[in-house]
Design a protein around this motif. Structure first.
Motif, PDB file in Angstrom:
ATOM      1  N   PHE A  86       0.816  -1.212   0.000  1.00 44.63           N
ATOM      2  CA  PHE A  86       0.000   0.000   0.000  1.00 44.63           C
ATOM      3  C   PHE A  86       0.846   1.257   0.000  1.00 44.63           C
ATOM      4  N   GLY A  87       2.128   1.116   0.291  1.00 40.14           N
ATOM      5  CA  GLY A  87       3.044   2.245   0.201  1.00 40.14           C
ATOM      6  C   GLY A  87       2.905   3.263   1.302  1.00 40.14           C
ATOM      7  N   GLN A  88       1.834   3.226   2.059  1.00 35.37           N
ATOM      8  CA  GLN A  88       1.667   4.215   3.118  1.00 35.37           C
ATOM      9  C   GLN A  88       2.179   3.719   4.465  1.00 35.37           C
ATOM     10  N   PHE A  89       2.670   2.482   4.479  1.00 41.61           N
ATOM     11  CA  PHE A  89       3.184   1.912   5.705  1.00 41.61           C
ATOM     12  C   PHE A  89       4.691   1.784   5.606  1.00 41.61           C
ATOM     13  N   GLU A  90       5.347   1.970   6.724  1.00 45.07           N
ATOM     14  CA  GLU A  90       6.771   1.694   6.799  1.00 45.07           C
ATOM     15  C   GLU A  90       6.966   0.197   6.574  1.00 45.07           C
ATOM     16  N   PRO A  91       8.099  -0.222   6.048  1.00 41.91           N
ATOM     17  CA  PRO A  91       8.349  -1.667   5.951  1.00 41.91           C
ATOM     18  C   PRO A  91       8.240  -2.318   7.328  1.00 41.91           C
ATOM     19  N   VAL A  92       7.571  -3.434   7.365  1.00 40.11           N
ATOM     20  CA  VAL A  92       7.393  -4.153   8.622  1.00 40.11           C
ATOM     21  C   VAL A  92       8.543  -5.142   8.769  1.00 40.11           C
ATOM     22  N   HIS A  93       9.300  -4.982   9.815  1.00 42.81           N
ATOM     23  CA  HIS A  93      10.410  -5.883  10.080  1.00 42.81           C
ATOM     24  C   HIS A  93       9.938  -6.904  11.107  1.00 42.81           C
ATOM     25  N   LEU A  94      10.073  -8.184  10.801  1.00 44.20           N
ATOM     26  CA  LEU A  94       9.540  -9.224  11.671  1.00 44.20           C
ATOM     27  C   LEU A  94      10.177  -9.199  13.056  1.00 44.20           C
ATOM     28  N   ASP A  95      11.442  -8.878  13.159  1.00 42.44           N
ATOM     29  CA  ASP A  95      12.066  -8.803  14.480  1.00 42.44           C
ATOM     30  C   ASP A  95      11.408  -7.706  15.315  1.00 42.44           C
ATOM     31  N   ALA A  96      11.172  -6.560  14.700  1.00 41.90           N
ATOM     32  CA  ALA A  96      10.520  -5.464  15.416  1.00 41.90           C
ATOM     33  C   ALA A  96       9.087  -5.841  15.768  1.00 41.90           C
ATOM     34  N   PHE A  97       8.412  -6.537  14.865  1.00 48.48           N
ATOM     35  CA  PHE A  97       7.040  -6.966  15.126  1.00 48.48           C
ATOM     36  C   PHE A  97       7.013  -7.955  16.289  1.00 48.48           C
ATOM     37  N   GLU A  98       7.967  -8.864  16.352  1.00 47.73           N
ATOM     38  CA  GLU A  98       8.047  -9.807  17.461  1.00 47.73           C
ATOM     39  C   GLU A  98       8.293  -9.070  18.779  1.00 47.73           C
ATOM     40  N   ARG A  99       9.161  -8.056  18.758  1.00 48.42           N
ATOM     41  CA  ARG A  99       9.404  -7.276  19.969  1.00 48.42           C
ATOM     42  C   ARG A  99       8.132  -6.548  20.393  1.00 48.42           C
ATOM     43  N   PHE A 100       7.399  -6.018  19.415  1.00 49.94           N
ATOM     44  CA  PHE A 100       6.132  -5.361  19.706  1.00 49.94           C
ATOM     45  C   PHE A 100       5.165  -6.337  20.366  1.00 49.94           C
ATOM     46  N   LEU A 101       5.028  -7.534  19.796  1.00 47.30           N
ATOM     47  CA  LEU A 101       4.128  -8.534  20.377  1.00 47.30           C
ATOM     48  C   LEU A 101       4.546  -8.870  21.807  1.00 47.30           C
ATOM     49  N   ALA A 102       5.828  -9.032  22.020  1.00 51.92           N
ATOM     50  CA  ALA A 102       6.312  -9.388  23.352  1.00 51.92           C
ATOM     51  C   ALA A 102       6.018  -8.280  24.357  1.00 51.92           C
ATOM     52  N   ALA A 103       6.112  -7.038  23.910  1.00 50.49           N
ATOM     53  CA  ALA A 103       5.900  -5.913  24.821  1.00 50.49           C
ATOM     54  C   ALA A 103       4.422  -5.628  25.065  1.00 50.49           C
ATOM     55  N   GLU A 104       3.589  -5.810  24.077  1.00 54.11           N
ATOM     56  CA  GLU A 104       2.205  -5.383  24.159  1.00 54.11           C
ATOM     57  C   GLU A 104       1.204  -6.457  24.531  1.00 54.11           C
ATOM     58  N   LEU A 105       1.391  -7.673  24.061  1.00 51.35           N
ATOM     59  CA  LEU A 105       0.336  -8.670  24.185  1.00 51.35           C
ATOM     60  C   LEU A 105       0.232  -9.390  25.517  1.00 51.35           C
ATOM     61  N   PRO A 106       1.268  -9.511  26.307  1.00 50.06           N
ATOM     62  CA  PRO A 106       1.075 -10.220  27.574  1.00 50.06           C
ATOM     63  C   PRO A 106      -0.019  -9.592  28.443  1.00 50.06           C
ATOM     64  N   GLN A 107      -0.222  -8.296  28.337  1.00 47.81           N
ATOM     65  CA  GLN A 107      -1.247  -7.631  29.120  1.00 47.81           C
ATOM     66  C   GLN A 107      -2.646  -7.975  28.633  1.00 47.81           C
ATOM     67  N   GLU A 108      -2.791  -8.549  27.453  1.00 51.36           N
ATOM     68  CA  GLU A 108      -4.099  -8.858  26.896  1.00 51.36           C
ATOM     69  C   GLU A 108      -4.604 -10.235  27.292  1.00 51.36           C
ATOM     70  N   ALA A 109      -3.851 -10.977  28.094  1.00 54.91           N
ATOM     71  CA  ALA A 109      -4.325 -12.294  28.527  1.00 54.91           C
ATOM     72  C   ALA A 109      -5.607 -12.098  29.314  1.00 54.91           C
ATOM     73  N   PRO A 110      -6.592 -12.984  29.133  1.00 54.51           N
ATOM     74  CA  PRO A 110      -7.879 -12.838  29.829  1.00 54.51           C
ATOM     75  C   PRO A 110      -7.692 -12.775  31.338  1.00 54.51           C
ATOM     76  N   GLU A 111      -8.460 -11.881  31.952  1.00 54.00           N
ATOM     77  CA  GLU A 111      -8.407 -11.739  33.405  1.00 54.00           C
ATOM     78  C   GLU A 111      -9.364 -12.736  34.037  1.00 54.00           C
ATOM     79  N   PRO A 112      -9.003 -13.257  35.205  1.00 51.50           N
ATOM     80  CA  PRO A 112      -9.918 -14.192  35.900  1.00 51.50           C
ATOM     81  C   PRO A 112     -11.201 -13.471  36.277  1.00 51.50           C
ATOM     82  N   GLY A 113     -12.264 -14.216  36.205  1.00 52.79           N
ATOM     83  CA  GLY A 113     -13.492 -13.594  36.677  1.00 52.79           C
ATOM     84  C   GLY A 113     -14.601 -13.861  35.816  1.00 52.79           C
TER      85      GLY A 113
END
Length: 113
Positions: A86-113
């Motif tokens: 699409f040209g409007q996005f910066e190139p996505v680097h998989l290493d950076a994407f993996e770091r993003f997932l590691a930093a952002e997604l652990p907080q999204e685990a379902p909460e008990p309740g």
């Protein structure tokens, strides 16, 4: 190619599946270990794992009685190339994407309740 992209984006659309991918960033895991942090049945986790495997985002291998899950980060490459088209996005680097997932997604685990 379109079906593969559909499967990848559909798999990534679910927060539980994104959280599972984040867990697998650390190391390969047994299915029971993947299921541990979630408040859902092993059967429900297995369905999520099946969707991730069907999209090629993880692989599963049985060792004795234990089924192991492994992240397959190269499966995101086609989605990355598609987004870059699409040209409007910066190139996505998989290493950076993996770091993003590691930093952002652990907080999204379902909460008990």
């Amino acid at each position: 190619m379109d079906q593969h992209l559909d499967a990848v984006f559909a798999a990534l659309a679910d927060p539980t599946r994104r959280a599972i991918l984040s867990l697998l960033l650390e190391d390969d895991m047994a299915v029971t270990d993947v299921a541990e942090p979630f408040e859902m049945s092993l059967a429900a986790i297995s369905k999520h794992l099946g969707i991730l495997a069907g999209a090629g985002l993880i692989s599963q291998e049985k060792h004795g009685r234990v089924k192991w899950c492994k992240l397959e980060p190269d499966a995101l490459r086609a989605a990355s190339v598609w987004m870059q088209g699409f040209g409007q996005f910066e190139p996505v680097h998989l290493d950076a994407f993996e770091r993003f997932l590691a930093a952002e997604l652990p907080q999204e685990a379902p909460e008990p309740g």
